[in-house]
Design a protein around this motif. Sequence first.
Motif, PDB file in Angstrom:
ATOM      1  N   ASP A  31      -3.230  -6.022  -4.436  1.00 47.16           N
ATOM      2  CA  ASP A  31      -3.409  -4.667  -3.916  1.00 47.16           C
ATOM      3  C   ASP A  31      -4.521  -3.966  -4.682  1.00 47.16           C
ATOM      4  OD1 ASP A  31      -2.362  -3.492  -6.276  1.00 47.16           O
ATOM      5  OD2 ASP A  31      -0.370  -3.291  -5.424  1.00 47.16           O
ATOM      6  N   LEU A  32      -4.990  -2.869  -4.136  1.00 49.94           N
ATOM      7  CA  LEU A  32      -6.140  -2.155  -4.685  1.00 49.94           C
ATOM      8  C   LEU A  32      -5.905  -1.698  -6.124  1.00 49.94           C
ATOM      9  CD1 LEU A  32      -8.986  -1.099  -4.100  1.00 49.94           C
ATOM     10  CD2 LEU A  32      -7.919   1.012  -3.281  1.00 49.94           C
ATOM     11  N   SER A  33      -4.699  -1.240  -6.437  1.00 45.95           N
ATOM     12  CA  SER A  33      -4.400  -0.795  -7.805  1.00 45.95           C
ATOM     13  C   SER A  33      -4.535  -1.941  -8.798  1.00 45.95           C
ATOM     14  CB  SER A  33      -2.985  -0.213  -7.893  1.00 45.95           C
ATOM     15  OG  SER A  33      -2.912   0.991  -7.177  1.00 45.95           O
ATOM     16  N   GLN A  34      -3.940  -3.075  -8.467  1.00 40.44           N
ATOM     17  CA  GLN A  34      -4.011  -4.223  -9.369  1.00 40.44           C
ATOM     18  C   GLN A  34      -5.440  -4.738  -9.478  1.00 40.44           C
ATOM     19  OE1 GLN A  34      -1.483  -7.522  -8.341  1.00 40.44           O
ATOM     20  NE2 GLN A  34      -2.290  -8.797  -9.984  1.00 40.44           N
ATOM     21  N   LEU A  35      -6.139  -4.789  -8.347  1.00 38.61           N
ATOM     22  CA  LEU A  35      -7.535  -5.232  -8.337  1.00 38.61           C
ATOM     23  C   LEU A  35      -8.375  -4.349  -9.264  1.00 38.61           C
ATOM     24  CD1 LEU A  35      -9.144  -7.427  -6.806  1.00 38.61           C
ATOM     25  CD2 LEU A  35      -9.587  -5.738  -5.045  1.00 38.61           C
ATOM     26  N   SER A  36      -8.145  -3.047  -9.197  1.00 40.65           N
ATOM     27  CA  SER A  36      -8.884  -2.093 -10.041  1.00 40.65           C
ATOM     28  C   SER A  36      -8.573  -2.313 -11.511  1.00 40.65           C
ATOM     29  CB  SER A  36      -8.530  -0.655  -9.650  1.00 40.65           C
ATOM     30  OG  SER A  36      -8.871  -0.401  -8.305  1.00 40.65           O
ATOM     31  N   ARG A  37      -7.299  -2.458 -11.841  1.00 39.92           N
ATOM     32  CA  ARG A  37      -6.897  -2.620 -13.243  1.00 39.92           C
ATOM     33  C   ARG A  37      -7.341  -3.962 -13.824  1.00 39.92           C
ATOM     34  NH1 ARG A  37      -2.191  -0.488 -11.159  1.00 39.92           N
ATOM     35  NH2 ARG A  37      -1.229  -2.537 -11.186  1.00 39.92           N
ATOM     36  N   ASP A  38      -7.241  -5.026 -13.032  1.00 39.58           N
ATOM     37  CA  ASP A  38      -7.521  -6.376 -13.537  1.00 39.58           C
ATOM     38  C   ASP A  38      -9.007  -6.700 -13.635  1.00 39.58           C
ATOM     39  OD1 ASP A  38      -4.798  -6.698 -13.698  1.00 39.58           O
ATOM     40  OD2 ASP A  38      -4.643  -8.089 -12.011  1.00 39.58           O
ATOM     41  N   SER A  39      -9.841  -5.908 -13.002  1.00 39.93           N
ATOM     42  CA  SER A  39     -11.281  -6.174 -13.017  1.00 39.93           C
ATOM     43  C   SER A  39     -11.910  -5.675 -14.316  1.00 39.93           C
ATOM     44  CB  SER A  39     -11.959  -5.486 -11.828  1.00 39.93           C
ATOM     45  OG  SER A  39     -11.488  -6.028 -10.617  1.00 39.93           O
ATOM     46  N   GLU A 173     -12.525   8.082  -0.286  1.00 41.19           N
ATOM     47  CA  GLU A 173     -11.106   7.737  -0.473  1.00 41.19           C
ATOM     48  C   GLU A 173     -10.955   6.478  -1.321  1.00 41.19           C
ATOM     49  OE1 GLU A 173      -9.305   9.478   3.750  1.00 41.19           O
ATOM     50  OE2 GLU A 173      -9.959   7.381   3.634  1.00 41.19           O
ATOM     51  N   LEU A 174     -11.810   5.488  -1.094  1.00 39.43           N
ATOM     52  CA  LEU A 174     -11.743   4.255  -1.877  1.00 39.43           C
ATOM     53  C   LEU A 174     -12.027   4.554  -3.353  1.00 39.43           C
ATOM     54  CD1 LEU A 174     -11.441   1.158  -2.052  1.00 39.43           C
ATOM     55  CD2 LEU A 174     -13.917   1.016  -1.683  1.00 39.43           C
ATOM     56  N   LYS A 175     -13.087   5.315  -3.618  1.00 40.16           N
ATOM     57  CA  LYS A 175     -13.423   5.652  -5.004  1.00 40.16           C
ATOM     58  C   LYS A 175     -12.291   6.434  -5.667  1.00 40.16           C
ATOM     59  CE  LYS A 175     -18.463   5.588  -4.621  1.00 40.16           C
ATOM     60  NZ  LYS A 175     -19.695   6.393  -4.755  1.00 40.16           N
ATOM     61  N   ALA A 176     -11.682   7.364  -4.943  1.00 40.60           N
ATOM     62  CA  ALA A 176     -10.570   8.150  -5.491  1.00 40.60           C
ATOM     63  C   ALA A 176      -9.374   7.245  -5.793  1.00 40.60           C
ATOM     64  CB  ALA A 176     -10.175   9.257  -4.511  1.00 40.60           C
ATOM     65  N   ALA A 177      -9.095   6.284  -4.918  1.00 45.20           N
ATOM     66  CA  ALA A 177      -7.973   5.363  -5.133  1.00 45.20           C
ATOM     67  C   ALA A 177      -8.230   4.466  -6.352  1.00 45.20           C
ATOM     68  CB  ALA A 177      -7.739   4.519  -3.885  1.00 45.20           C
ATOM     69  N   ILE A 178      -9.468   4.040  -6.530  1.00 41.88           N
ATOM     70  CA  ILE A 178      -9.819   3.224  -7.700  1.00 41.88           C
ATOM     71  C   ILE A 178      -9.634   4.042  -8.969  1.00 41.88           C
ATOM     72  CG2 ILE A 178     -11.733   2.093  -8.909  1.00 41.88           C
ATOM     73  CD1 ILE A 178     -12.817   1.379  -6.031  1.00 41.88           C
ATOM     74  N   ARG A 179     -10.147   5.260  -8.985  1.00 52.31           N
ATOM     75  CA  ARG A 179     -10.013   6.117 -10.181  1.00 52.31           C
ATOM     76  C   ARG A 179      -8.541   6.418 -10.490  1.00 52.31           C
ATOM     77  NH1 ARG A 179     -14.909   8.672  -7.772  1.00 52.31           N
ATOM     78  NH2 ARG A 179     -16.624   7.941  -9.065  1.00 52.31           N
ATOM     79  N   ALA A 180      -7.750   6.644  -9.450  1.00 52.25           N
ATOM     80  CA  ALA A 180      -6.328   6.914  -9.646  1.00 52.25           C
ATOM     81  C   ALA A 180      -5.629   5.686 -10.235  1.00 52.25           C
ATOM     82  CB  ALA A 180      -5.683   7.315  -8.317  1.00 52.25           C
ATOM     83  N   ALA A 181      -5.972   4.509  -9.759  1.00 52.40           N
ATOM     84  CA  ALA A 181      -5.364   3.282 -10.274  1.00 52.40           C
ATOM     85  C   ALA A 181      -5.696   3.071 -11.749  1.00 52.40           C
ATOM     86  CB  ALA A 181      -5.838   2.081  -9.454  1.00 52.40           C
ATOM     87  N   LEU A 182      -6.884   3.491 -12.154  1.00 53.45           N
ATOM     88  CA  LEU A 182      -7.310   3.295 -13.531  1.00 53.45           C
ATOM     89  C   LEU A 182      -6.649   4.291 -14.493  1.00 53.45           C
ATOM     90  CD1 LEU A 182     -11.086   2.512 -12.950  1.00 53.45           C
ATOM     91  CD2 LEU A 182      -9.208   0.905 -13.419  1.00 53.45           C
ATOM     92  N   THR A 183      -6.105   5.385 -13.959  1.00 51.85           N
ATOM     93  CA  THR A 183      -5.461   6.370 -14.824  1.00 51.85           C
ATOM     94  C   THR A 183      -3.931   6.216 -14.837  1.00 51.85           C
ATOM     95  OG1 THR A 183      -5.371   8.015 -13.036  1.00 51.85           O
ATOM     96  CG2 THR A 183      -7.295   8.062 -14.503  1.00 51.85           C
ATOM     97  N   GLU A 184      -3.364   5.467 -13.885  1.00 51.74           N
ATOM     98  CA  GLU A 184      -1.909   5.309 -13.864  1.00 51.74           C
ATOM     99  C   GLU A 184      -1.498   4.231 -14.876  1.00 51.74           C
ATOM    100  OE1 GLU A 184      -1.374   2.284 -10.057  1.00 51.74           O
ATOM    101  OE2 GLU A 184      -1.517   4.423  -9.686  1.00 51.74           O
ATOM    102  N   PRO A 185      -0.315   4.354 -15.427  1.00 56.87           N
ATOM    103  CA  PRO A 185       0.139   3.347 -16.411  1.00 56.87           C
ATOM    104  C   PRO A 185       0.337   1.992 -15.734  1.00 56.87           C
ATOM    105  CG  PRO A 185       1.840   5.024 -16.037  1.00 56.87           C
ATOM    106  CD  PRO A 185       0.639   5.421 -15.233  1.00 56.87           C
ATOM    107  N   ALA A 186       0.051   0.937 -16.458  1.00 57.62           N
ATOM    108  CA  ALA A 186       0.228  -0.428 -15.911  1.00 57.62           C
ATOM    109  C   ALA A 186       1.699  -0.706 -15.709  1.00 57.62           C
ATOM    110  CB  ALA A 186      -0.390  -1.443 -16.853  1.00 57.62           C
ATOM    111  N   PRO A 187       2.046  -1.422 -14.646  1.00 57.12           N
ATOM    112  CA  PRO A 187       3.465  -1.711 -14.366  1.00 57.12           C
ATOM    113  C   PRO A 187       4.069  -2.642 -15.392  1.00 57.12           C
ATOM    114  CG  PRO A 187       2.051  -2.761 -12.702  1.00 57.12           C
ATOM    115  CD  PRO A 187       1.183  -1.993 -13.647  1.00 57.12           C
TER     116      PRO A 187
END
Length: 187
Positions: A31-39, A173-187
């Motif tokens: 998913d986009l959140s994981q893709l953002s964090r793992d990159s 929207e994509l850029k905002a979702a990427i930035r949000a994923a990078l600020t949320e705590p990792a699961p």
Amino acid sequence: MSIRQLFRMGMVTVALLGALPAAATTQLRVDLSQLSRDSDAVIHGVVRRVESRWSGDGRRIVTDVEVEVKEPLKGQPGGTVLVTQPGGQVGDIGQVVHGLASFKTGEEVVIFLRKRGTQAFRLSGQAQGKYQVVREEAGKPAMAVPEPSEALLLDPVTRQPSTVVEKPRTLAELKAAIRAALTEPAP
């Protein structure tokens, strides 16, 4: 077992195999959140060069994609990045690797990258790591369209074929979702 029973079992096996989805590549859906964090890096950029060549050992073909960075969304990749992936065509010889993204010169993209050595990158999640930016007409927002893939995507939990598909969204929207994923705590 009789020949008739063996024949029926064979036909049932063939029917069951025919019902399975056919794909040359199988990979876990990211998913986009994981893709953002793992990159290691995420960029919005423009493809400046696509060039296939023989690998250093001369046994396979790889394609280098040079992307000019318009905006780094994660990491500090510099002014350009070099994405290298397997497959391509050199002269009359080509190698196809299913499940990878394709690129063309001049294409505007958002890509998710993993470091590969000191200078080069590869796409995170293979084709899942590329969105093409489409600008249709003035006054309408640019759209970020996920790269279509021939790969069979499996749900990361159940390991069953995934029915979840990333949908196009506006670039903002994509850029905002990427930035949000990078600020949320990792699961």
